[in-house]
Design an enzyme around this catalytic site. Structure first.
Site, mmCIF file in Angstrom:
data_model
loop_
_atom_site.group_PDB
_atom_site.id
_atom_site.type_symbol
_atom_site.label_atom_id
_atom_site.label_comp_id
_atom_site.label_asym_id
_atom_site.label_seq_id
_atom_site.Cartn_x
_atom_site.Cartn_y
_atom_site.Cartn_z
ATOM 1 N N CYS A 2 -112.896 63.317 -69.715
ATOM 2 C CA CYS A 2 -112.394 62.068 -69.712
ATOM 3 C C CYS A 2 -112.171 61.782 -68.016
ATOM 4 C CB CYS A 2 -111.088 62.059 -70.202
ATOM 5 S SG CYS A 2 -110.907 62.260 -71.687
ATOM 6 N N ARG A 27 -119.171 62.649 -65.535
ATOM 7 C CA ARG A 27 -118.338 63.709 -66.035
ATOM 8 C C ARG A 27 -118.394 63.783 -67.555
ATOM 9 N NH1 ARG A 27 -113.409 64.684 -62.688
ATOM 10 N NH2 ARG A 27 -112.542 65.273 -64.638
ATOM 11 N N TRP A 75 -113.836 61.410 -73.552
ATOM 12 C CA TRP A 75 -114.515 62.191 -74.112
ATOM 13 C C TRP A 75 -113.671 62.912 -75.347
ATOM 14 C CZ3 TRP A 75 -114.498 67.686 -74.642
ATOM 15 C CH2 TRP A 75 -115.697 68.421 -74.862
ATOM 16 N N ASN A 101 -106.067 61.928 -69.438
ATOM 17 C CA ASN A 101 -106.807 63.192 -69.618
ATOM 18 C C ASN A 101 -106.341 64.429 -70.095
ATOM 19 O OD1 ASN A 101 -108.733 61.374 -68.373
ATOM 20 N ND2 ASN A 101 -108.942 62.525 -66.556
ATOM 21 N N GLY A 102 -106.967 65.178 -70.999
ATOM 22 C CA GLY A 102 -106.006 66.314 -71.349
ATOM 23 C C GLY A 102 -105.724 66.251 -72.901
ATOM 24 N N GLU A 482 -129.109 81.662 -67.511
ATOM 25 C CA GLU A 482 -128.948 80.670 -66.700
ATOM 26 C C GLU A 482 -130.217 79.842 -67.214
ATOM 27 O OE1 GLU A 482 -126.665 79.187 -65.568
ATOM 28 O OE2 GLU A 482 -127.397 77.682 -64.321
ATOM 29 N N LYS A 486 -129.765 76.109 -69.034
ATOM 30 C CA LYS A 486 -130.367 74.780 -68.551
ATOM 31 C C LYS A 486 -131.194 74.185 -69.363
ATOM 32 C CE LYS A 486 -128.192 74.453 -65.901
ATOM 33 N NZ LYS A 486 -127.156 75.325 -65.200
ATOM 34 N N GLU A 489 -129.238 72.634 -72.525
ATOM 35 C CA GLU A 489 -127.942 71.796 -72.198
ATOM 36 C C GLU A 489 -128.667 70.325 -71.943
ATOM 37 O OE1 GLU A 489 -125.349 72.340 -69.253
ATOM 38 O OE2 GLU A 489 -126.840 73.381 -68.080
ATOM 39 N N HIS A 505 -134.789 94.713 -80.257
ATOM 40 C CA HIS A 505 -133.675 95.201 -81.001
ATOM 41 C C HIS A 505 -133.219 94.053 -82.329
ATOM 42 C CE1 HIS A 505 -133.075 98.966 -79.027
ATOM 43 N NE2 HIS A 505 -133.433 98.334 -77.914
ATOM 44 N N LYS A 604 -118.801 67.230 -67.491
ATOM 45 C CA LYS A 604 -118.971 67.835 -66.228
ATOM 46 C C LYS A 604 -117.969 69.016 -66.050
ATOM 47 C CE LYS A 604 -120.716 69.045 -62.427
ATOM 48 N NZ LYS A 604 -121.955 70.208 -62.477
HETATM 49 C C1 F6R Z 1 -123.794 74.294 -66.974
HETATM 50 C C2 F6R Z 1 -122.623 73.890 -66.645
HETATM 51 C C3 F6R Z 1 -121.236 74.576 -66.980
HETATM 52 C C4 F6R Z 1 -120.231 74.946 -66.196
HETATM 53 C C5 F6R Z 1 -119.031 75.483 -66.701
HETATM 54 C C6 F6R Z 1 -118.057 75.827 -65.759
HETATM 55 O O1 F6R Z 1 -124.974 73.813 -66.340
HETATM 56 O O2 F6R Z 1 -122.331 72.970 -65.644
HETATM 57 O O3 F6R Z 1 -121.661 75.705 -67.945
HETATM 58 O O4 F6R Z 1 -120.912 76.051 -65.238
HETATM 59 O O5 F6R Z 1 -118.600 74.401 -67.441
HETATM 60 O O6 F6R Z 1 -117.545 74.759 -64.903
HETATM 61 P P1 F6R Z 1 -117.138 74.968 -63.562
HETATM 62 O O7 F6R Z 1 -118.039 75.906 -62.626
HETATM 63 O O8 F6R Z 1 -116.797 73.515 -62.912
HETATM 64 O O9 F6R Z 1 -115.917 75.885 -63.835
#
Ligand code: F6R
Length: 609
Positions: A2, A27, A75, A101-102, A482, A486, A489, A505, A604
């Site tokens: 949010c 976000r 959100w 937010n929260g 990773e 990527k 997502e 395995h 985000k």
């Molecule tokens: C993936 C991504 C998330 C963040 C995770 C932690 O591309 O962006 O997996 O890495 O939510 O976020 P931060 O780094 O802000 O603690």
């Protein structure tokens, strides 16, 4: 997650609030709304979907007038994505409007109490309960009513509140979810993120947990929820507008992938005294004595930040020879962890606001650990709650998929390794060698970026496949995780990352004709073993895409597609190997027609546990 933006001043604020919401779109959100107070009357508009839908709605109703208002991108957590559930929420007694937010954890009990008092709810949200509670407790002073209500709630909040009865008052408060008060010229702009504020002012007060600020057109005061005055700490936001605009790029993710060389030069600037084999980390220097005694390092984070932490674990054990472990923050917190004397916890986070990471950090501190932050956002909660830290300095990351922050995290963790290693087993020469390699990374990333169009071409041939594997060993096992994260997502392709050896395995059963298997197969200690794993997949019809070291002819004969990276010392190889994977994910998402910067269901910054 949010987003909040609020305004009090002398300007008509609808447009300003809309622009603020647009800057917060990255976000992640699913509905938006706004309330503006004019001549003692509150007017509201809400819409499901994009901020553009709210804009259309405002146009249809002839716009909202007024110089005091608040707006929100939601959100969904409690209740579906509907207009009644979108913020702002109102009370049914005194004309309160509130954005939040929260999560209010005890909302159910509060709702029962309020229903018994005759209040009727229009939404399924926890936020409406807080709006009603403030209305219920209102006795002619909004600030006091907010303080009283917040004394009753448990959970996390950043809120902004206005009331029809007080046309010159905006009250904001925070606990566990970021909020800052931007100080303009005769006006104040509140934002849950500096991006909502920076177009108007660079001076801001980040609120601390349990801070309440009463803002009027002539000034503001900060207190805690018991009305005890708190001295505000004004800070300068280190952000310029250009950094949060797209420029010539199609998407923020693309811009941020391409910004990596510049970002990394920034991360390194002034921190390497290569000739002496010394790393200068101003933020942690004052803990020198304690860090010399460190016996164990726990690195923690979530998602991409956890993958960086996992590489940090390899770096610290392999080079600095300190026992290290990387762990999901969400798991660490709840498994009753043993934190021995002289343990250092390193919280890795782009935003510095991830609720799980923050909670793990608090848990570790509570158990006596010394804490370090590896954080990008200056002044964020994690950066403020750690004993010391090293900022990434990669600039704001707007794309939801983390790219340049990952590169910055790896760079800082490598520097931290040298810093700690120099205090124990690493010689000055060994440190200097690694630092020279680090200094060359930005140029090498530049070289990889030149193959962008080739990576796009390779991706075109794979993009219709719904299941991919990402495989690597040692330092590049987390890189494989990773790469998979990527891809899934932003392109919504199912992808699994795992250690290359683990595949046989169980997951090997998945391999069928043409299934993409992306191997990180650069030159390193386990190169031959990775080659064998490639053979195993190839024998079962999998399509091999290899990230390999320039000049490797053997891999060219084996793999269907090869994406080359320049030669580099193995411990730093993830910094290069991840770049083709980021570009593949980016192109896959674009080719499949997805909104790269606003992937479905994602936020985000995840500020709820
Ligand atoms: C993936 C991504 C998330 C963040 C995770 C932690 O591309 O962006 O997996 O890495 O939510 O976020 P931060 O780094 O802000 O603690």
């Amino acid at each position: 997650m949010c987003g909040i933006v609020a305004y009090i001043g002398s300007k008509q604020c609808q447009q300003l609030l809309l622009e603020g919401l647009k800057r917060l779109e990255y976000r992640g959100y699913d509905s938006a709304g706004m309330a503006i107070l004019d001549a003692g009357r509150l007017d509201l508009a809400k819409a499901v979907g994009k901020v553009a839908n709210l804009e259309d709605k405002l146009e249809t109703i002839g716009g909202l007038r007024g110089t005091l208002g608040l707006a929100h991108t939601r959100w969904a957590t409690h209740g579906g994505v509907t207009e009644p559930n979108a913020h702002p929420h109102t009370d049914d007694k005194v004309g309160i409007a509130l954005v939040h937010n929260g999560i209010i954890e005890n909302y159910a009990a509060l709702k029962t109490y309020l229903e018994e008092k005759g209040h009727v709810f229009k939404s399924q949200t926890d936020t409406e309960v807080l709006a009603m509670l403030i209305g219920e407790l209102y006795e002619g002073d909004l600030e006091k009513a907010v303080q009283a209500a917040l004394r009753e709630v448990t959970g996390a909040y950043a809120i902004a509140v206005i009331c029809e009865k007080e046309p010159d008052t905006l009250v904001v408060a925070r606990k566990g979810s970021p909020l800052m008060l931007g100080i303009g010229n005769g006006e104040f702009i509140v934002g849950s993120d500096p991006a909502a504020i920076i177009a108007h002012t660079a001076q801001a007060v980040p609120l601390d947990d349990y801070n309440v600020a009463k803002v009027t057109r002539s000034g503001f005061r900060t207190t805690d929820i018991h009305d005890v005055p708190v001295t505000p700490k004004v800070m300068q936001l280190e952000l310029d507008l250009e950094q949060i605009e797209l420029g010539s790029f199609a998407h923020f993710m693309q811009k941020e992938i391409f910004e990596q060389p510049k970002a990394l030069r920034n991360t390194l600037r002034g921190r390497l005294e290569t000739r002496e084999g010394r790393v200068v980390l101003g933020g942690v220097a004052r803990l020198d004595k304690e860090l010399t005694k460190a016996r164990r390092v726990i690195l923690t984070g979530q998602g991409t930040a956890l993958h960086a932490a996992m590489i940090g674990e390899y770096l610290m054990e392999d080079l600095a020879k300190i026992p290290a472990v990387a762990e999901y923050a969400s798991e660490f917190r709840y498994r009753n962890p043993i934190v021995e004397e002289n343990t250092v916890v390193v919280a890795v986070s782009q935003s510095g606001e991830t609720a799980d990471t923050l909670a793990a950090l608090r848990e570790a501190r509570e158990r006596g650990a010394l804490s370090l932050g590896v954080v990008n956002v200056v002044g964020s909660s994690i950066s403020r709650e750690t004993d010391a830290g090293v900022y990434l300095r990669v600039g704001p990351e707007i794309g939801v998929a983390s790219t340049k922050a990952f590169a910055g995290q790896l760079t800082v963790l490598a520097m931290l390794t040298i810093y700690l290693g120099r205090k124990r087993f690493m010689s000055a020469d060994q440190c200097a060698d690694l630092m020279r390699e680090l200094e060359r990374v930005p140029d090498k990333v530049d070289r990889i970026l030149e193959s962008d169009q080739r990576i796009r071409k390779v991706t075109e041939g794979l993009v219709d496949r719904e299941n991919w594997l990402f495989l690597g060993r040692g330092y590049n096992y987390p890189t494989a995780l990773e790469g998979a994260l990527k891809l899934k997502e932003i392109s919504y392709i199912h992808a699994e990352g795992m250690p290359a050896a683990e595949m046989k395995h169980g997951p090997i059963a998945l391999i069928n004709d043409g299934m993409p298997a992306v191997f990180i197969a650069n030159k390193g200690r386990q190169y031959d073993k990775v080659m064998s794993n490639i053979q195993e997949v190839k024998a079962r019809g999998g399509r091999i895409i290899a990230v390999a070291t320039e000049g490797d002819d053997q891999i060219t004969r084996l793999a269907d597609d090869v994406l080359f990276i320049p030669e580099i010392t193995e411990p730093l190889s993830p910094m290069l190997a991840v770049v083709p994977l980021q570009l593949m994910a980016y192109h896959a998402a674009v080719l499949r027609g997805h909104d790269v910067d606003k992937p479905r269901n994602l936020a985000k910054s995840v500020t709820v546990e």
